[in-house]
Design a protein around this motif. Structure first.
Motif, mmCIF file in Angstrom:
data_model
loop_
_atom_site.group_PDB
_atom_site.id
_atom_site.type_symbol
_atom_site.label_atom_id
_atom_site.label_comp_id
_atom_site.label_asym_id
_atom_site.label_seq_id
_atom_site.Cartn_x
_atom_site.Cartn_y
_atom_site.Cartn_z
ATOM 1 N N LEU A 230 50.389 41.598 67.236
ATOM 2 C CA LEU A 230 48.997 41.606 66.096
ATOM 3 C C LEU A 230 49.310 42.502 65.210
ATOM 4 C CD1 LEU A 230 45.729 40.766 65.950
ATOM 5 C CD2 LEU A 230 45.724 43.510 65.987
ATOM 6 N N VAL A 231 49.049 42.119 63.680
ATOM 7 C CA VAL A 231 49.321 42.994 62.566
ATOM 8 C C VAL A 231 47.850 42.896 62.097
ATOM 9 C CG1 VAL A 231 50.205 43.227 60.406
ATOM 10 C CG2 VAL A 231 51.502 41.993 62.325
ATOM 11 N N ALA A 232 47.141 44.263 61.968
ATOM 12 C CA ALA A 232 45.989 44.277 61.500
ATOM 13 C C ALA A 232 46.157 45.050 59.885
ATOM 14 C CB ALA A 232 45.069 45.206 62.227
ATOM 15 N N LEU A 233 45.516 44.330 58.705
ATOM 16 C CA LEU A 233 45.911 44.901 57.564
ATOM 17 C C LEU A 233 44.549 45.615 56.972
ATOM 18 C CD1 LEU A 233 47.403 41.760 57.800
ATOM 19 C CD2 LEU A 233 48.352 42.775 55.696
ATOM 20 N N ASP A 234 44.482 46.549 56.698
ATOM 21 C CA ASP A 234 43.448 47.402 55.912
ATOM 22 C C ASP A 234 43.481 47.042 54.382
ATOM 23 O OD1 ASP A 234 41.315 49.052 55.111
ATOM 24 O OD2 ASP A 234 42.443 50.865 55.413
ATOM 25 N N LEU A 235 42.603 46.008 53.951
ATOM 26 C CA LEU A 235 42.898 45.289 52.476
ATOM 27 C C LEU A 235 42.067 46.218 51.785
ATOM 28 C CD1 LEU A 235 42.783 41.679 53.495
ATOM 29 C CD2 LEU A 235 44.958 43.020 52.572
ATOM 30 N N PRO A 236 42.393 46.323 50.305
ATOM 31 C CA PRO A 236 41.619 46.990 49.524
ATOM 32 C C PRO A 236 40.327 45.910 48.872
ATOM 33 C CG PRO A 236 43.277 46.496 48.437
ATOM 34 C CD PRO A 236 43.822 45.946 49.816
ATOM 35 N N ARG A 237 39.230 46.841 48.641
ATOM 36 C CA ARG A 237 38.237 45.900 48.101
ATOM 37 C C ARG A 237 38.522 45.354 46.761
ATOM 38 N NH1 ARG A 237 33.403 48.509 46.874
ATOM 39 N NH2 ARG A 237 34.578 50.409 47.332
ATOM 40 N N ARG A 238 39.148 46.049 46.095
ATOM 41 C CA ARG A 238 39.535 45.581 44.580
ATOM 42 C C ARG A 238 40.991 44.747 44.941
ATOM 43 N NH1 ARG A 238 37.848 46.813 39.451
ATOM 44 N NH2 ARG A 238 36.377 48.145 40.139
ATOM 45 N N PRO A 239 40.981 43.611 44.675
ATOM 46 C CA PRO A 239 42.374 43.005 44.886
ATOM 47 C C PRO A 239 43.472 43.648 43.935
ATOM 48 C CG PRO A 239 40.598 41.469 44.586
ATOM 49 C CD PRO A 239 40.122 42.675 44.339
ATOM 50 N N ASP A 240 44.519 43.808 44.482
ATOM 51 C CA ASP A 240 45.691 44.395 43.541
ATOM 52 C C ASP A 240 46.942 43.257 43.875
ATOM 53 O OD1 ASP A 240 46.771 44.869 45.905
ATOM 54 O OD2 ASP A 240 46.528 47.354 45.554
ATOM 55 N N GLU A 241 47.995 43.394 43.109
ATOM 56 C CA GLU A 241 49.091 42.557 43.298
ATOM 57 C C GLU A 241 49.527 42.123 44.990
ATOM 58 O OE1 GLU A 241 52.449 45.175 41.114
ATOM 59 O OE2 GLU A 241 52.345 43.027 40.505
ATOM 60 N N VAL A 242 49.437 43.351 45.591
ATOM 61 C CA VAL A 242 49.809 43.510 46.862
ATOM 62 C C VAL A 242 49.156 42.547 47.772
ATOM 63 C CG1 VAL A 242 50.699 44.966 48.930
ATOM 64 C CG2 VAL A 242 51.362 45.562 46.569
ATOM 65 N N SER A 243 47.765 42.946 47.797
ATOM 66 C CA SER A 243 46.795 42.422 48.559
ATOM 67 C C SER A 243 46.618 40.922 48.059
ATOM 68 C CB SER A 243 45.379 43.160 48.430
ATOM 69 O OG SER A 243 44.923 42.847 47.114
ATOM 70 N N GLU A 244 46.989 40.496 47.067
ATOM 71 C CA GLU A 244 46.847 39.277 46.647
ATOM 72 C C GLU A 244 48.235 38.509 47.180
ATOM 73 O OE1 GLU A 244 46.479 39.110 42.356
ATOM 74 O OE2 GLU A 244 44.258 39.256 42.726
ATOM 75 N N GLU A 245 49.150 39.309 47.407
ATOM 76 C CA GLU A 245 50.334 38.649 47.864
ATOM 77 C C GLU A 245 50.063 38.428 49.453
ATOM 78 O OE1 GLU A 245 53.121 37.903 46.176
ATOM 79 O OE2 GLU A 245 53.637 36.767 48.165
ATOM 80 N N LEU A 246 49.390 39.458 50.214
ATOM 81 C CA LEU A 246 49.334 39.569 51.517
ATOM 82 C C LEU A 246 48.044 38.899 52.095
ATOM 83 C CD1 LEU A 246 50.535 43.003 52.417
ATOM 84 C CD2 LEU A 246 51.753 41.056 52.125
#
Ligand SMILES: Nc1ncnc2c1ncn2[C@@H]1O[C@H](COP(=O)(O)OP(=O)(O)OP(=O)(O)O)[C@@H](O)[C@H]1O
Ligand SMILES: [Mg+2]
Length: 349
Positions: A230-246
């Motif tokens: 399992l991979v759990a990702l803590d994503l930011p509320r404001r999307p950035d280029e990394v979160s948009e990729e992941l």
């Protein structure tokens, strides 16, 4: 062991899957009807079921196994989802748009694990909703039965290692991976990450800029999935280029919300920015009178509600992570999410 089993009677879909398999260097066997599919079912490391045959296959109820995915040529018809669940599919992938997902699955066959781990993204509906805490709880609970990693994607977060009490553990961090080009070995990443037993973390280095090239982050996620259950990702509320990729690569994105007027209206805006709302669900933290009303207000189904966890700050300050026992609301909720995803049964309940 046969590497990949392609189950479809659609010549166009079959050709495309074979092309992707050849490009990924994977060997495959084809089944053009459900009976042939059954013969190859258990021996394949990966099973790709065409949307054209998934209903017929569901009727004969093949044994449940991991590594089953449904692939559709063009947009996915609604009636595919029910039989996809019935055959235990981990995802439904649309071709040619998401051909890269199929390529990843096929490429992974050459790695030490035939089946990728699940990726669950967690994002706060509003500030302080409890996203970082829940992502950490998922990783902790999953690590009781298998291997897991908490991936910190939020540059403004507290540091995932701190949340889990792993900040003193040595290992590679985002800045060490920033110059990764090409394929990262799953085994090497797993062995290099800071960890306690089967629980690992990928986070920022103290004192370094919290930046990583999106391509390096994508490669890290791919390797993390090949190396962990399992991979759990803590994503930011404001999307950035990394979160948009992941975020689009997650099997499920959970939006943690609190049932307050401001919390729900902020969550609605967060949900509007999600790449694929069909793969997103709400987790309501704290008192909630009417989950259906929350779902309507935010525009996403509620997966579960959970009471506040007592003693949370103390547990994190002690370096124990958010989940201390097996019975608290966080452990139960994380276990329920993992159970629904068909992850290894989380022993939370
Ligand atoms: N399950 C929970 N039970 C009780 N309190 C919680 C829970 N989750 C979070 N909290 C409280 O909310 C605070 C913020 O939690 P957390 O950092 O997980 O939220 P977040 O959504 O990640 O916030 P941010 O917007 O800063 O990223 C915690 O310090 C804790 O006080
Ligand atoms: Mg956070």
């Amino acid at each position: 062991m046969t590497r990949a089993l392609l189950i479809t009677a659609d010549p166009g879909l079959h050709d495309e899957l074979q092309r992707l398999a050849a490009a990924a260097g994977a060997t495959c066997e084809s089944a053009r009807d459900p009976a042939a599919a059954l013969r190859g079912w258990a021996g394949a490391a990966l099973v790709l079921v065409g949307a054209d045959l998934v209903t017929d296959l569901a009727v004969i109820a093949p044994a449940r196994r991991r590594g089953v995915h449904v692939v559709a040529w063009g947009s996915v018809p609604d009636q595919v989802f029910r039989p996809a669940v019935a055959v235990g599919a981990e995802s439904v992938v649309e071709l040619p748009r998401h051909g890269d997902r199929v390529t990843e699955l096929l490429t992974d066959l050459g790695e030490e694990r035939a089946v990728r781990g699940l990726a669950v993204g967690v994002i706060g509906g509003c500030g302080g909703a409890g996203a970082t805490t829940f992502a950490a709880a998922l990783a902790q609970v999953a690590s009781r039965q298998g291997t897991s990693v908490l991936v910190d994607v939020d540059p403004l977060g507290p540091g995932a290692d701190r949340t889990l009490g792993l900040e003193e553990r040595p290992g590679v961090r985002w800045n060490d991976l920033a110059h990764t080009t090409g394929r990262l070995s799953a085994r090497e990443l797993r062995q290099a990450l800071p960890r306690a037993g089967t629980l690992a973390v990928l986070t920022w280095s103290p004192g370094e800029p919290r930046q990583v090239p999106p391509a390096a982050a994508r490669e890290a996620l791919s390797a993390a999935r090949r190396g962990h259950d399992l991979v759990a990702l803590d994503l930011p509320r404001r999307p950035d280029e990394v979160s948009e990729e992941l975020a689009p690569r997650c099997d499920l994105v959970l939006v943690v919300v609190t049932d307050t007027l401001t919390g729900l209206s902020a969550a609605r805006r967060v949900v509007a920015g999600l790449p694929d709302p069909a793969r997103a669900r709400l987790v309501v933290r704290g008192p909630c009178a009417d989950p259906d009303a929350v779902a309507r207000a935010v525009g996403l189904p509620v997966l579960l509600t959970m009471a506040d966890q007592r003693g949370l700050s103390e547990s994190i300050e002690l370096g124990l992570g958010p989940v201390r026992g097996r019975r608290g609301p966080l452990a139960r909720a994380a276990g329920e999410v993992l159970g629904r995803l068909g992850a290894r049964p989380a022993a939370a309940a």
